[in-house]
Design a protein around this motif. Structure first.
Motif, short mmCIF file in Angstrom:
data_model
loop_
_atom_site.label_atom_id
_atom_site.label_comp_id
_atom_site.label_asym_id
_atom_site.label_seq_id
_atom_site.Cartn_x
_atom_site.Cartn_y
_atom_site.Cartn_z
N ILE A 1 0.84 -1.21 0.23
CA ILE A 1 0.06 0.38 -0.35
C ILE A 1 0.58 1.34 -0.06
O ILE A 1 1.17 1.41 0.95
CB ILE A 1 -1.14 -0.19 1.37
CG1 ILE A 1 -1.88 -1.69 1.58
CG2 ILE A 1 -1.42 1.25 1.22
CD1 ILE A 1 -2.76 -1.37 2.58
N ALA A 2 0.95 1.90 -1.09
CA ALA A 2 1.85 3.44 -0.89
C ALA A 2 1.02 4.21 -1.18
O ALA A 2 -0.32 4.48 -1.35
CB ALA A 2 1.97 3.60 -2.81
N VAL A 3 1.99 5.58 0.10
CA VAL A 3 1.07 6.95 0.78
C VAL A 3 1.89 7.64 -0.31
O VAL A 3 2.96 7.76 0.15
CB VAL A 3 1.32 6.51 2.02
CG1 VAL A 3 -0.04 7.84 2.61
CG2 VAL A 3 0.17 5.27 2.76
N GLU A 4 1.05 8.95 -0.27
CA GLU A 4 1.57 10.17 -1.14
C GLU A 4 1.28 10.59 -0.70
O GLU A 4 -0.48 11.06 -0.65
CB GLU A 4 1.77 9.56 -2.92
CG GLU A 4 2.43 9.04 -3.29
CD GLU A 4 3.02 8.95 -4.76
OE1 GLU A 4 2.06 9.82 -5.42
OE2 GLU A 4 3.29 7.90 -5.50
N PRO A 5 1.46 12.49 0.04
CA PRO A 5 2.93 11.96 -0.05
C PRO A 5 3.91 11.68 1.01
O PRO A 5 5.02 11.24 0.67
CB PRO A 5 3.14 13.33 -0.22
CG PRO A 5 1.75 14.07 0.95
CD PRO A 5 0.99 13.30 0.51
N ALA A 6 2.80 11.15 2.12
CA ALA A 6 3.69 10.81 2.85
C ALA A 6 2.66 9.93 3.91
O ALA A 6 1.23 10.25 4.07
CB ALA A 6 4.82 11.41 3.92
N MET A 7 3.37 9.03 4.92
CA MET A 7 2.17 8.79 5.66
C MET A 7 1.86 10.23 6.77
O MET A 7 0.65 9.93 7.15
CB MET A 7 2.49 7.54 6.38
CG MET A 7 1.47 7.06 7.56
SD MET A 7 2.38 5.60 8.53
CE MET A 7 3.26 6.56 9.73
N SER A 8 2.61 10.79 6.40
CA SER A 8 1.88 12.13 8.04
C SER A 8 1.93 12.91 7.54
O SER A 8 2.22 13.70 6.38
CB SER A 8 2.80 12.08 8.72
OG SER A 8 2.87 13.29 9.49
N VAL A 9 0.66 13.79 7.13
CA VAL A 9 0.22 14.65 6.00
C VAL A 9 -0.54 16.30 7.02
O VAL A 9 -1.32 15.33 8.33
CB VAL A 9 -1.10 14.43 5.30
CG1 VAL A 9 -0.18 13.47 4.00
CG2 VAL A 9 -2.06 14.30 6.15
N TYR A 10 -0.13 17.23 6.54
CA TYR A 10 -0.73 18.61 7.15
C TYR A 10 -2.56 18.82 6.88
O TYR A 10 -3.03 18.38 6.24
CB TYR A 10 0.07 19.51 6.34
CG TYR A 10 1.00 19.93 6.89
CD1 TYR A 10 1.74 18.85 8.18
CD2 TYR A 10 2.76 20.62 5.72
CE1 TYR A 10 3.20 19.37 8.43
CE2 TYR A 10 3.44 20.25 6.63
CZ TYR A 10 4.17 19.61 7.08
OH TYR A 10 5.48 19.68 7.73
N GLU A 11 -3.18 19.10 7.45
CA GLU A 11 -4.21 19.25 7.24
C GLU A 11 -4.28 19.99 6.55
O GLU A 11 -3.68 21.17 6.51
CB GLU A 11 -5.10 19.37 8.90
CG GLU A 11 -6.20 19.89 8.87
CD GLU A 11 -6.72 20.23 10.13
OE1 GLU A 11 -6.13 20.94 10.93
OE2 GLU A 11 -7.95 19.84 10.97
N GLY A 12 -5.41 19.83 5.18
CA GLY A 12 -5.71 20.59 4.68
C GLY A 12 -4.72 20.30 2.91
O GLY A 12 -5.32 20.28 1.34
N ALA A 13 -4.34 19.06 2.98
CA ALA A 13 -3.73 19.30 1.70
C ALA A 13 -4.07 17.43 1.28
O ALA A 13 -5.07 17.13 2.01
CB ALA A 13 -2.29 18.22 2.54
#
Length: 320
Positions: free
Chosen positions: A199-211
């Motif tokens: 399972i690939a996650v983009e841009p990353a596993m930790s994201v900013y609110e609103g992204a």
């Protein structure tokens, strides 16, 4: 040697083999003890000995009157039984039994040399991984052909059983061989339960609110697996094949685990991926009050450094 002498020798040989001392067994007529007028009586003919098994015998009751309901039995103690409607005119009537012997050889097939020909060999085979399978490619010809099926360096005999694995899928050449040979292509498909590769996650596993964030599930299986996701949350867009899940403008509600579900007719598999929505970093970058405070602190540091530089320059000039 004359022809008659040859036949005499053959006959003597047969009789000697049958152990009858040149005498064939004589059939016997058997009648009921009390035969009544205007009644029905049974007449039987029996061969008392069955020593000569190399001869086939046929028994027949001979009389001037008509017999009916005749039933024959062949083999050991051959016999035939008929019924007779008794009349006054039959008194002292003679009955006899004839035994007709004949010999014959065992049957032999005439085998003509013929090239091989497939009679039952399907173009496509479907196997299930982990189950027992075999090639069913029948061929006729004489001598009977040897049938094998081959792919790369692997060769399998017709009817040979084995446990299937994924890499057995592909195109095989099945060949029937005697004094000649004939070949046929057979396509094998090995079906198996799905397996999630990643399972690939983009841009990353930790994201900013609103992204925006995209999750892509990759799986393997035959038949091709069907994809689905859990849970179903707002602002989610799925691709046409459900492999990709895209979240627009993530919020705290999107924080948590997302489960990719894949299944085909042979099984079902799941795998989860966590998404972390980072709020603190967003606030530190977007809160004007916090931003101004930080900016003021930075200006104070720059001003202090500049003042020290000027003072040190003046002192150096004065000393010089």
């Amino acid at each position: 040697m004359e022809l008659s002498a040859v036949w005499t020798l053959i006959t003597l040989t047969i009789l000697r083999a049958c152990r009858v001392n040149s005498l064939l067994p004589i059939p016997l007529i058997i009648l009921e003890d009390r035969i009544q007028l205007n009644s029905e009586t049974k007449v039987s003919c029996v061969l008392p000995a069955s020593e000569c098994r190399c001869l086939e015998v046929e028994l027949k009751i001979v009389t001037t009157e008509k017999l009916k309901n005749c039933v024959s039995h062949k083999g050991n103690y051959s016999n035939v039984t008929c019924t007779l409607d008794v009349t006054k005119e039959m008194n002292e009537m003679e009955l006899s039994c004839e035994a007709h012997f004949r010999t014959k050889s065992k049957p032999y097939k005439l085998n003509i040399q013929t090239e091989p020909e497939f009679t039952d060999c399907p173009d496509k085979l479907v196997w299930i991984e982990g189950q027992e399978a075999s090639f069913h490619c029948k061929a006729k010809g004489y001598p009977p052909p040897n049938v094998t099926c081959q792919k790369d360096s692997m060769t399998y005999k017709e009817g040979e059983t084995f446990i299937t694995v994924k890499n057995m899928s592909g195109s095989y050449t099945c060949r029937a061989v005697n004094f000649d040979s004939v070949g046929k292509k057979v396509t094998v498909s090995v079906e198996y339960e799905p397996e999630i590769l990643s399972i690939a996650v983009e841009p990353a596993m930790s994201v900013y609110e609103g992204a925006n964030v995209t999750l892509t599930c990759k799986a393997d299986g035959v038949p091709s697996p069907v994809y689905s996701w859990h849970p179903q949350v707002p602002h989610v867009i799925l691709s046409g094949d459900n492999k990709t899940l895209q979240i627009r403008e993530v919020t705290s509600v999107h924080d948590g685990f997302y489960i990719c579900i894949v299944q085909n007719k042979h099984g079902i598999k799941t795998q989860q991926q966590k998404i972390v929505v980072n709020k603190d970093i967003i606030e530190a970058q977007t809160n004007p009050a916090l931003f101004q405070k930080g900016k003021g602190e930075k200006l104070e540091v720059v001003f202090s450094n500049l003042l020290l530089l000027l003072l040190s320059s003046s002192l150096f000039y004065y000393l010089c």
